[in-house]
Every structure is written in C-alpha cells, then in structure tokens.
Design an enzyme around this catalytic site. Structure first.
Site, PDB file in Angstrom:
ATOM      1  N   ASP A 182      -4.894 -43.124 -12.025  1.00 31.50           N
ATOM      2  CA  ASP A 182      -4.746 -41.692 -11.519  1.00 31.50           C
ATOM      3  C   ASP A 182      -4.007 -40.890 -12.261  1.00 31.50           C
ATOM      4  O   ASP A 182      -2.798 -41.194 -12.878  1.00 31.50           O
ATOM      5  CB  ASP A 182      -4.062 -41.960  -9.848  1.00 31.50           C
ATOM      6  N   ASP A 200      -6.166 -33.132 -10.964  1.00 34.05           N
ATOM      7  CA  ASP A 200      -5.580 -34.403 -10.337  1.00 34.05           C
ATOM      8  C   ASP A 200      -6.850 -35.367 -10.134  1.00 34.05           C
ATOM      9  O   ASP A 200      -7.736 -34.772  -9.377  1.00 34.05           O
ATOM     10  CB  ASP A 200      -4.768 -34.138  -9.212  1.00 34.05           C
ATOM     11  N   HIS A 227      -4.822 -32.959  -1.043  1.00 34.33           N
ATOM     12  CA  HIS A 227      -4.161 -32.180  -0.914  1.00 34.33           C
ATOM     13  C   HIS A 227      -4.205 -30.848  -1.606  1.00 34.33           C
ATOM     14  O   HIS A 227      -5.199 -30.776  -2.429  1.00 34.33           O
ATOM     15  CB  HIS A 227      -2.571 -32.502  -1.405  1.00 34.33           C
ATOM     16  N   HIS A 235       1.708 -31.550  -4.797  1.00 40.39           N
ATOM     17  CA  HIS A 235       1.221 -31.892  -3.575  1.00 40.39           C
ATOM     18  C   HIS A 235       1.437 -30.575  -2.631  1.00 40.39           C
ATOM     19  O   HIS A 235       2.401 -30.609  -1.679  1.00 40.39           O
ATOM     20  CB  HIS A 235       1.795 -32.895  -2.715  1.00 40.39           C
ATOM     21  N   GLU A 290      -9.005 -37.167  -2.289  1.00 34.91           N
ATOM     22  CA  GLU A 290      -9.040 -38.441  -2.784  1.00 34.91           C
ATOM     23  C   GLU A 290      -9.161 -39.585  -1.276  1.00 34.91           C
ATOM     24  O   GLU A 290      -8.062 -39.940  -0.879  1.00 34.91           O
ATOM     25  CB  GLU A 290      -7.653 -38.481  -3.379  1.00 34.91           C
ATOM     26  N   GLU A 299     -11.165 -39.559  -6.841  1.00 35.59           N
ATOM     27  CA  GLU A 299     -10.307 -38.312  -6.575  1.00 35.59           C
ATOM     28  C   GLU A 299     -10.862 -37.262  -7.624  1.00 35.59           C
ATOM     29  O   GLU A 299     -10.999 -37.439  -8.770  1.00 35.59           O
ATOM     30  CB  GLU A 299      -8.903 -38.400  -6.788  1.00 35.59           C
TER      31      GLU A 299
HETATM   32 MN    MN Z   1      -4.240 -38.298  -8.184  1.00 37.44          MN
HETATM   33 MN    MN Z   2      -3.908 -36.102  -5.661  1.00 32.58          MN
END
Ligand code: MN
Ligand code: MN
Length: 295
Positions: free
Chosen positions: A88, A99, A159, A167, A192, A280
C-alpha cells in the site's frame, strides 16, 4: 470549471502517475527471501526520485495483517514462501495525494481471494459518478466479495483525500450500511475493498511503527522538541519511526504520545487470523463516471 481546480487536479494526476510506476516496480521486488526494508526503501526513495513525496510510509502487511505494517529500523525480516502481501503506497505532490494498493500472492494459493478484492474495486469504480451514494458503493463491494465466497472486512473503509489529509471524510464503506454521503464532481476519494477467508473484522495487534502529528504543543524535553520539529515537516501526514533520528527516539516519541501530540497506528490484523487481500485506487469523481489517477 475554474482554472484553480484544474491545477489541483493536475497535481492529483501527477501523484497518481508516480504511484503507478513505483507500485509496478516494487511489486516485482516482492519475492521469497527479499528483505521488506529493501522494498519499503525502494518505494519511498523511488517516489522522491520521480518528483513526489511519500504521503505515508510504504505499508507491507502480510497474511492476516491487513494494514499499517511497515519495516522497523534495520529490520531484517524477509518475505516468506507463502506470504500474501498487501503493498500500500501513498504519494503526494504539494499535499495532493494518490493512495493505491495491490496484493502480491507468493504462494499462488490465494488467487481467488486476491481476485475478490480486485473485482470489488472494479465493480465499485463502474458505478462511481457525480451523485452516487457511498451506500451504493458499499453494497456493490460487499455483494461482489460475497459472490466470490469471501467476507468483506467491515471495519476498514475507503475515504476522501484532502490536501495533506490522507483520511478525509467521507468514509467509503466495504459493506452496505444505512448512512451515506452523496459524492460530487471533482471529489477525490480512495476505494479500498478488503476481502478475507476469516471472520471479516480487524483488530489492533502489536507495536506501532507508523505515527502522525495530532496537535503541536510546547514540550520541554530537548530530544522531544527536536523530534517534534522533524515531525512537523510531514505536515500532519503519517510517518514511520524508521524515518526519525535515532538518538533517544523511544523516550522522545513516548513523551510526544503521552502529551497527546502524536498518535500511533498499530498493525491491524484479521480477528480470526484469516488471510486478507486488498485492492485500492484513487479516483476523481466526474459528471458521468470517474477518472482513476493511480491506474
Ligand atoms: Mn492505501
Ligand atoms: Mn487508503
């Protein structure tokens, strides 16, 4: 659309492009016997070499770990034969974040589990457009994962992404739930899905290696003061303990935690020690669909 918003969206796109390149290169380095620290450092320095900054430490969570695992200072751990690895990555340009995560299956035994979170992400992306509700997204994710015979992880969510905010609201659930938010054009979100063959919930476990600044306050201890100056350079984004100066680090970090200045992110693992997969992407909501920045 204003010119300013276009400039901002261009920064999100640049962060996403860098992320996609680094993610592909790093995924290829995840092999039995290779050190986790080497992969994490490759990711973080690769981001900088390409003109971005890490938006958070490279997460390398294995097997029943779902998130927030990152190597320690001088970590000697290597990937094991059957590891199921969630890579990640976060990249920002001027605070505008990409992200994205992929799951690397070193045993080859978890193909269906890996596909379940990938399929859930793909199905969710198909319905995202101006006016979509986060309830609909959660429902599509949950249904897709269950159709493949797995459970969604109920207490991990996608998010929003804000400037220097990895976030931001709203939460994008991985299950159907009652209270939703309507997404609008040019909102930037990360979706995600996490799928598991365990119970479907994560719990905190073990020591934290990832932290973030909550609120700056005056501190007296010399080492804590120096550490806080360093931490402020991350502008509120999460950082790894191994990024910090090592002198009396544990003591200084604990002082900042006790003063409510920093918070920790303990490793999250599946409650029944089930295997966990994750997929994600970051996307920009458009009138009739969405633009995936991290593809
Ligand atoms: Mn992530
Ligand atoms: Mn994330």
């Amino acid at each position: 659309m204003g010119e300013e918003i276009e400039l901002i969206l261009e920064k999100y796109r640049s962060a996403g492009r860098i992320l996609a390149e680094v993610r592909a290169e790093a995924a290829g380095l995840i092999k039995e016997g290779s050190p986790l620290l080497e992969v994490a450092e490759f990711v973080e320095s690769g981001i900088r070499d390409k003109g971005g900054e890490p938006a958070f430490p490279c997460n390398l969570s294995r097997n029943e770990e779902a998130a927030h695992a990152t190597p320690l200072v001088e970590d000697k751990a290597v990937f094991g034969k059957g590891d199921l690895v969630k890579l990640d990555i976060g990249v920002h340009i001027d605070g505008y974040i990409g992200d994205s995560a992929v799951t690397v299956d070193l045993s080859g035994d978890h193909e269906a589990l890996v596909k379940a979170s990938e399929a859930a992400l793909n199905e969710a992306i198909k319905i995202v457009r101006d006016g979509v509700s986060t309830i609909e997204i959660g429902e599509v994710i949950e249904n897709t994962i269950r159709e493949q015979g797995y459970k969604p992880v109920v207490n991990l969510t996608g998010h929003g992404l804000g400037r220097y905010n990895s976030h931001a609201p709203p939460s994008i659930p991985n299950v159907k739930y009652e209270h939703g938010v309507i997404l609008r054009e040019n909102d930037v979100i990360a979706i995600e899905p996490f799928a598991t063959d365990g119970g479907g919930k994560v719990v905190e476990s073990g020591n934290a290696e990832i932290f973030s600044l909550l609120k700056s306050k005056p501190v007296r201890m010399r080492e804590a003061k120096a550490l806080l100056d360093k931490i402020k350079t991350y502008q509120g984004l999460p950082f790894a303990k191994r990024w910090l100066p090592h002198e009396r680090l544990d003591l200084a970090l604990r002082a900042l935690e006790n003063a409510g200045i920093v918070r920790d992110y303990p490793v999250l693992r599946e409650e029944e020690k089930g295997f966990v997969s994750q997929a994600e992407h970051t996307l920009i909501i458009k009138k009739d669909g969405c633009e995936v920045t991290t593809k």
